[in-house]
Design a protein around this motif. Structure first.
Motif, short mmCIF file in Angstrom:
data_model
loop_
_atom_site.label_atom_id
_atom_site.label_comp_id
_atom_site.label_asym_id
_atom_site.label_seq_id
_atom_site.Cartn_x
_atom_site.Cartn_y
_atom_site.Cartn_z
N VAL A 135 29.44 23.21 1.46
CA VAL A 135 28.49 24.65 1.26
C VAL A 135 27.17 23.97 0.88
N PHE A 136 26.86 23.36 -0.05
CA PHE A 136 25.80 23.85 -0.85
C PHE A 136 24.64 22.81 -0.64
N GLY A 137 24.70 22.22 -0.38
CA GLY A 137 24.09 20.73 0.83
C GLY A 137 23.96 19.71 -0.12
N VAL A 138 24.71 19.78 -1.45
CA VAL A 138 24.16 18.01 -2.01
C VAL A 138 24.74 16.93 -0.95
N ASP A 139 25.87 17.29 0.23
CA ASP A 139 26.37 15.98 0.63
C ASP A 139 26.96 16.42 1.62
N PRO A 140 27.02 15.11 2.52
CA PRO A 140 26.48 14.15 2.36
C PRO A 140 25.16 13.87 3.86
N SER A 141 24.83 12.25 3.54
CA SER A 141 23.03 12.62 3.79
C SER A 141 23.36 11.67 4.96
N GLU A 142 24.76 10.88 5.31
CA GLU A 142 24.50 10.48 6.59
C GLU A 142 25.96 11.32 7.00
N VAL A 143 26.79 10.77 8.30
CA VAL A 143 27.66 10.67 9.04
C VAL A 143 27.64 10.16 9.92
N HIS A 144 28.55 8.93 9.82
CA HIS A 144 28.38 7.67 11.53
C HIS A 144 29.98 7.77 11.95
N MET A 145 29.30 8.18 13.72
CA MET A 145 31.63 8.51 14.34
C MET A 145 31.33 7.39 14.84
N HIS A 146 32.33 6.67 15.30
CA HIS A 146 32.08 5.61 16.71
C HIS A 146 32.93 5.86 17.47
N VAL A 147 32.96 5.86 18.43
CA VAL A 147 33.96 6.38 19.33
C VAL A 147 34.10 5.18 20.41
N ARG A 148 35.32 5.23 20.49
CA ARG A 148 36.28 4.14 21.53
C ARG A 148 36.91 5.21 23.06
N ARG A 149 36.22 5.15 24.27
CA ARG A 149 37.46 5.53 24.83
C ARG A 149 38.22 5.34 25.89
N ILE A 150 39.59 5.38 25.69
CA ILE A 150 40.71 4.57 26.43
C ILE A 150 41.11 5.57 27.26
N PRO A 151 41.16 4.77 27.94
CA PRO A 151 42.03 5.17 30.07
C PRO A 151 43.41 6.33 28.79
N ILE A 152 43.97 7.17 29.26
CA ILE A 152 45.29 7.10 29.21
C ILE A 152 46.74 5.72 29.95
N SER A 153 45.94 5.38 30.97
CA SER A 153 46.04 4.66 32.02
C SER A 153 46.59 3.44 30.93
N ASP A 154 45.50 2.94 30.39
CA ASP A 154 46.00 1.78 29.05
C ASP A 154 46.72 1.62 28.66
N VAL A 155 47.54 3.13 27.31
CA VAL A 155 47.91 3.04 26.74
C VAL A 155 49.64 2.70 27.18
N PRO A 156 49.86 2.48 25.80
CA PRO A 156 51.49 2.46 27.03
C PRO A 156 52.10 3.34 27.24
N THR A 157 53.51 2.92 27.08
CA THR A 157 54.61 4.91 27.70
C THR A 157 55.99 4.70 26.34
N SER A 158 56.28 3.61 26.34
CA SER A 158 57.22 3.67 25.42
C SER A 158 56.57 3.79 23.84
#
Length: 381
Positions: free
Chosen positions: A254-277
């Motif tokens: 709200v007051f703009g004192v932090d953060p200086s940097e936000v880092h976001m790492h993104v992995r895209r996993i196709p739904i077919s690669d995610v198991p079902t059970s």
């Protein structure tokens, strides 16, 4: 103002920017703008877009709500990146603007979920985000109205209570034509050293991986999301969030004192690669959080994630146009409410009553006149 200053004073020396009277006044002004714009958007747009239009078509109602409230949500990334001068740095893989996804992220602090808006805005999907979040946030004044009609999913963090609600609400999102970013924080709560020690003890006693920078994920909610919506998802986005120097609080933002940097790492996993059970999903999610833990460990050493620069900077011109549009709508609504016909005051009063009741009693509408849509209007127990 003295109380606000004192609440941040103890850590002021380590903040990215010093807390000054100007920053306090600017922060209070921004909060006032957020509240006033949120109130006016809710009372004037929700009855039309999320109630009247929804009686005819859930699909077009959701598209309208996503567009209108995407405008309002766009104020937040503008504030973070252009006003507070926070750098938001993306790495990993580029994400598709057309994907319908389940998004999972680590939960370092109370404001992680807001920074996901910075990614969604860049993809043109800001209005499509729906969070699984603790139910107490749904009771916030004004914002709770928005959370309810944006169809966020409230949970009590007790599976025996939450399972029925989650399954009922998720079953309304199965139409693949409705764009969706369903955001889930599998840790179930934000990270702290104390919680980490308890998580590590539990993991050690039960044969799970002992993690240092994240908590052990809870898997049943994640599995339920996959089980119900797998057929309409394109991918899982695995997002890892880290902050330079220290994790920010809401007041820091709200007051703009932090953060200086936000880092976001993104992995895209196709739904077919995610198991079902369920057993395999549990193992998959544990592996994903081990990967996050290693990413965060490397970030601590290197100060960045690998493969940076996957997303461009926000356009200042587009942000200003969006801000001007939101403020213009709000100005018109304020004029109509306070300086026009008394019937607008009556309308606002009735809209507030309906919004409060619908949020409190968890009333959700579906199409009545649409030919291919199921009718339901009930309280979720």
């Amino acid at each position: 103002m003295m109380e606000i200053s004192q609440s941040l004073k103890s850590t002021e020396g380590s903040k990215h920017f010093p807390l000054t009277p100007f920053r306090i006044l600017r922060g209070l002004l921004c909060l006032t703008i957020y509240l006033s714009t949120a109130f006016m958007f809710c009372v004037y747009f929700i009855p039309l877009a999320a109630v009247v239009l929804r009686l005819f078509s859930v699909h077009y109602s959701r598209k309208s709500v996503a567009f209108l409230f995407g405008l309002w949500l766009g104020l937040w990334p503008f504030f973070f990146e252009k006003v507070n001068k926070t750098r938001v740095i993306f790495s990993g893989e580029k994400v598709s603007v057309e994907d319908r996804v389940l998004l999972i992220a680590n939960h370092k602090t109370e404001v992680d979920w807001m920074y996901l808006w910075d990614l969604a805005l860049r993809k043109g999907c800001l209005g499509y985000i729906k969070y699984v979040l603790k139910s107490s946030l749904m009771r916030l004044p004004i914002f709770g109205w928005g959370f309810h009609f944006l169809e966020f999913i409230p949970v009590e963090r007790k599976w025996e209570v939450d399972e029925t609600v989650i399954r009922q609400l998720l079953s309304t999102f199965t139409d693949p034509h409705d764009p969706l970013w369903l955001a889930l924080f599998p840790e179930g709560t934000d990270y702290s050293e104390e919680k980490c020690v308890k998580s590590q003890k539990f993991a050690d006693e039960n044969g799970f991986p002992v993690l240092e920078h994240v908590l052990l994920p809870k898997t049943r909610g994640f599995h339920a999301c996959l089980e119900i919506l797998r057929g309409s998802f394109d991918a899982v986005y695995d997002v890892t969030i880290a902050y330079k120097n220290q994790c920010p609080s809401f007041l820091d933002n709200v007051f703009g004192v932090d953060p200086s940097e936000v880092h976001m790492h993104v992995r895209r996993i196709p739904i077919s690669d995610v198991p079902t059970s369920e057993i395999e999903v549990t193992s998959w999610l544990m592996d994903a959080f081990q990967f996050k833990d290693q990413l965060l460990s490397d970030f601590t050493v290197n100060g960045h994630f690998p493969q940076e620069g996957t997303e461009e900077e926000l356009s200042t011109v587009k942000c200003l146009i969006n801000c001007a549009a939101v403020l213009s709508f709000t100005g018109i609504f304020i004029f109509l409410t306070f300086f026009s016909s008394i019937w607008f005051k009556v309308y606002v009063g009735l809209a507030c009553i309906y919004l409060s009741c619908a949020t409190y009693f968890n009333i959700r509408l579906s199409a009545v006149f649409g030919s291919n849509e199921t009718v339901w209007y009930r309280r979720i127990l």
